[in-house]
Design a protein around this motif. Structure first.
Motif, mmCIF file in Angstrom:
data_model
loop_
_atom_site.group_PDB
_atom_site.id
_atom_site.type_symbol
_atom_site.label_atom_id
_atom_site.label_comp_id
_atom_site.label_asym_id
_atom_site.label_seq_id
_atom_site.Cartn_x
_atom_site.Cartn_y
_atom_site.Cartn_z
ATOM 1 N N MET A 151 39.697 -3.316 -1.696
ATOM 2 C CA MET A 151 38.846 -2.143 -1.715
ATOM 3 C C MET A 151 37.412 -2.595 -1.441
ATOM 4 N N PHE A 152 36.764 -1.879 -0.533
ATOM 5 C CA PHE A 152 35.386 -2.188 -0.172
ATOM 6 C C PHE A 152 34.470 -1.073 -0.649
ATOM 7 N N ARG A 153 33.313 -1.444 -1.102
ATOM 8 C CA ARG A 153 32.315 -0.458 -1.499
ATOM 9 C C ARG A 153 31.205 -0.519 -0.456
ATOM 10 N N LEU A 154 30.968 0.623 0.196
ATOM 11 C CA LEU A 154 29.973 0.674 1.262
ATOM 12 C C LEU A 154 28.901 1.700 0.955
ATOM 13 N N GLU A 155 27.748 1.445 1.466
ATOM 14 C CA GLU A 155 26.673 2.427 1.393
ATOM 15 C C GLU A 155 26.506 3.018 2.785
ATOM 16 N N LEU A 156 26.869 4.305 2.912
ATOM 17 C CA LEU A 156 26.719 5.008 4.190
ATOM 18 C C LEU A 156 25.324 5.583 4.288
ATOM 19 N N ARG A 157 24.824 5.588 5.508
ATOM 20 C CA ARG A 157 23.497 6.132 5.750
ATOM 21 C C ARG A 157 23.529 6.945 7.030
ATOM 22 N N LEU A 158 22.879 8.101 7.002
ATOM 23 C CA LEU A 158 22.754 8.929 8.195
ATOM 24 C C LEU A 158 21.861 8.207 9.192
ATOM 25 N N CYS A 159 22.269 8.242 10.438
ATOM 26 C CA CYS A 159 21.515 7.535 11.472
ATOM 27 C C CYS A 159 21.578 8.337 12.765
ATOM 28 N N ARG A 160 20.486 8.448 13.449
ATOM 29 C CA ARG A 160 20.458 9.071 14.766
ATOM 30 C C ARG A 160 19.183 8.685 15.478
ATOM 31 N N PRO A 161 19.208 8.661 16.761
ATOM 32 C CA PRO A 161 20.334 8.848 17.687
ATOM 33 C C PRO A 161 21.273 7.637 17.686
ATOM 34 N N LEU A 162 22.402 7.768 18.361
ATOM 35 C CA LEU A 162 23.429 6.734 18.367
ATOM 36 C C LEU A 162 22.900 5.397 18.851
ATOM 37 N N VAL A 163 22.022 5.380 19.832
ATOM 38 C CA VAL A 163 21.513 4.116 20.357
ATOM 39 C C VAL A 163 20.829 3.306 19.244
ATOM 40 N N LYS A 164 20.136 3.968 18.342
ATOM 41 C CA LYS A 164 19.503 3.296 17.202
ATOM 42 C C LYS A 164 20.571 2.776 16.240
ATOM 43 N N CYS A 165 21.591 3.575 15.989
ATOM 44 C CA CYS A 165 22.675 3.179 15.085
ATOM 45 C C CYS A 165 23.365 1.916 15.595
ATOM 46 N N LEU A 166 23.650 1.884 16.886
ATOM 47 C CA LEU A 166 24.350 0.735 17.463
ATOM 48 C C LEU A 166 23.511 -0.528 17.360
ATOM 49 N N ALA A 167 22.204 -0.403 17.533
ATOM 50 C CA ALA A 167 21.322 -1.567 17.391
ATOM 51 C C ALA A 167 21.398 -2.109 15.961
ATOM 52 N N GLU A 168 21.493 -1.228 14.989
ATOM 53 C CA GLU A 168 21.539 -1.655 13.589
ATOM 54 C C GLU A 168 22.852 -2.332 13.220
ATOM 55 N N ASN A 177 21.204 11.715 21.786
ATOM 56 C CA ASN A 177 21.167 13.027 21.165
ATOM 57 C C ASN A 177 20.719 12.929 19.706
ATOM 58 N N PRO A 178 19.517 13.408 19.384
ATOM 59 C CA PRO A 178 19.051 13.316 18.007
ATOM 60 C C PRO A 178 19.741 14.303 17.070
ATOM 61 N N ALA A 179 20.467 15.250 17.618
ATOM 62 C CA ALA A 179 21.144 16.242 16.784
ATOM 63 C C ALA A 179 22.524 15.777 16.317
ATOM 64 N N ALA A 180 23.118 14.818 16.998
ATOM 65 C CA ALA A 180 24.457 14.353 16.626
ATOM 66 C C ALA A 180 24.364 13.477 15.385
ATOM 67 N N ALA A 181 25.020 13.893 14.324
ATOM 68 C CA ALA A 181 24.990 13.142 13.069
ATOM 69 C C ALA A 181 25.945 11.961 13.153
ATOM 70 N N ASN A 182 25.438 10.795 12.861
ATOM 71 C CA ASN A 182 26.231 9.576 12.817
ATOM 72 C C ASN A 182 25.967 8.899 11.485
ATOM 73 N N PHE A 183 26.959 8.200 10.988
ATOM 74 C CA PHE A 183 26.797 7.446 9.752
ATOM 75 C C PHE A 183 27.041 5.981 10.046
ATOM 76 N N ILE A 184 26.243 5.121 9.438
ATOM 77 C CA ILE A 184 26.439 3.690 9.606
ATOM 78 C C ILE A 184 26.584 3.036 8.247
ATOM 79 N N ALA A 185 27.235 1.888 8.265
ATOM 80 C CA ALA A 185 27.354 1.054 7.071
ATOM 81 C C ALA A 185 27.351 -0.390 7.527
#
Length: 156
Positions: free
Chosen positions: A1-18, A98-106
């Motif tokens: 079992m993994f414990r993750l902290e999800l965070r809202l991130c947008r746009p996707l290009v920023k999320c992928l960099a992280e 797209n800044p409106a598309a909600a993405n979550f990263i962990a």
């Protein structure tokens, strides 16, 4: 079992960099060549399982070894070197920005990344290699029809 902290991130290009785009495995509903070209500038390797049966001719011609089709798959999951992203943005040029598309990263521990990569490899193994009959010319793709004019969203 993994414990993750999800965070809202947008746009996707920023999320992928992280999450670490230098090595990227993607399961997505749609893909276009412009997004793949942009990722290729930063990534050593990009592999994509796409759920849409048709891809553009440009994706077929330039990316056929990096893209496979798993018909009906609709999730958007991005597995990077340091973490995971999921959400509403497909791997398209518009989806990247797209800044409106909600993405979550962990940011994820290595054991979870290994498990996620195992999931991706299983899909990759079952997915169909791109064949020329899956390629469509952009000009011949049907345009979506709207039954009513688009109105401004109430939150804009």
């Amino acid at each position: 079992m993994f414990r993750l902290e999800l965070r809202l991130c947008r746009p996707l290009v920023k999320c992928l960099a992280e999450i670490g785009v230098e090595s990227l495995s993607v399961v997505t509903s749609f893909v276009d060549a412009e997004a793949l070209e942009e990722l290729a500038k930063a990534a050593e390797a990009v592999r994509v399982v796409v759920g849409d049966y048709a891809v553009s001719r440009e994706v077929y011609e330039k990316w056929r070894d990096a893209v496979r089709i798993y018909p009906g798959h609709v999730v958007n999951l991005y597995i990077g070197a340091r973490g995971l992203a999921t959400g509403g943005a497909p791997l398209t040029a518009a989806g990247l920005r797209n800044p409106a598309a909600a993405n979550f990263i962990a940011l994820a521990p290595p054991a979870l990344l290994k498990e996620a990569e195992g999931y991706f490899h299983e899909l990759w193994r079952k997915a169909q290699p791109l064949a020329e009959d899956a390629a469509v010319d952009a000009a011949s793709e049907p345009k979506p029809r709207r039954s009513s004019p688009r109105s401004a969203a109430p939150w804009t």
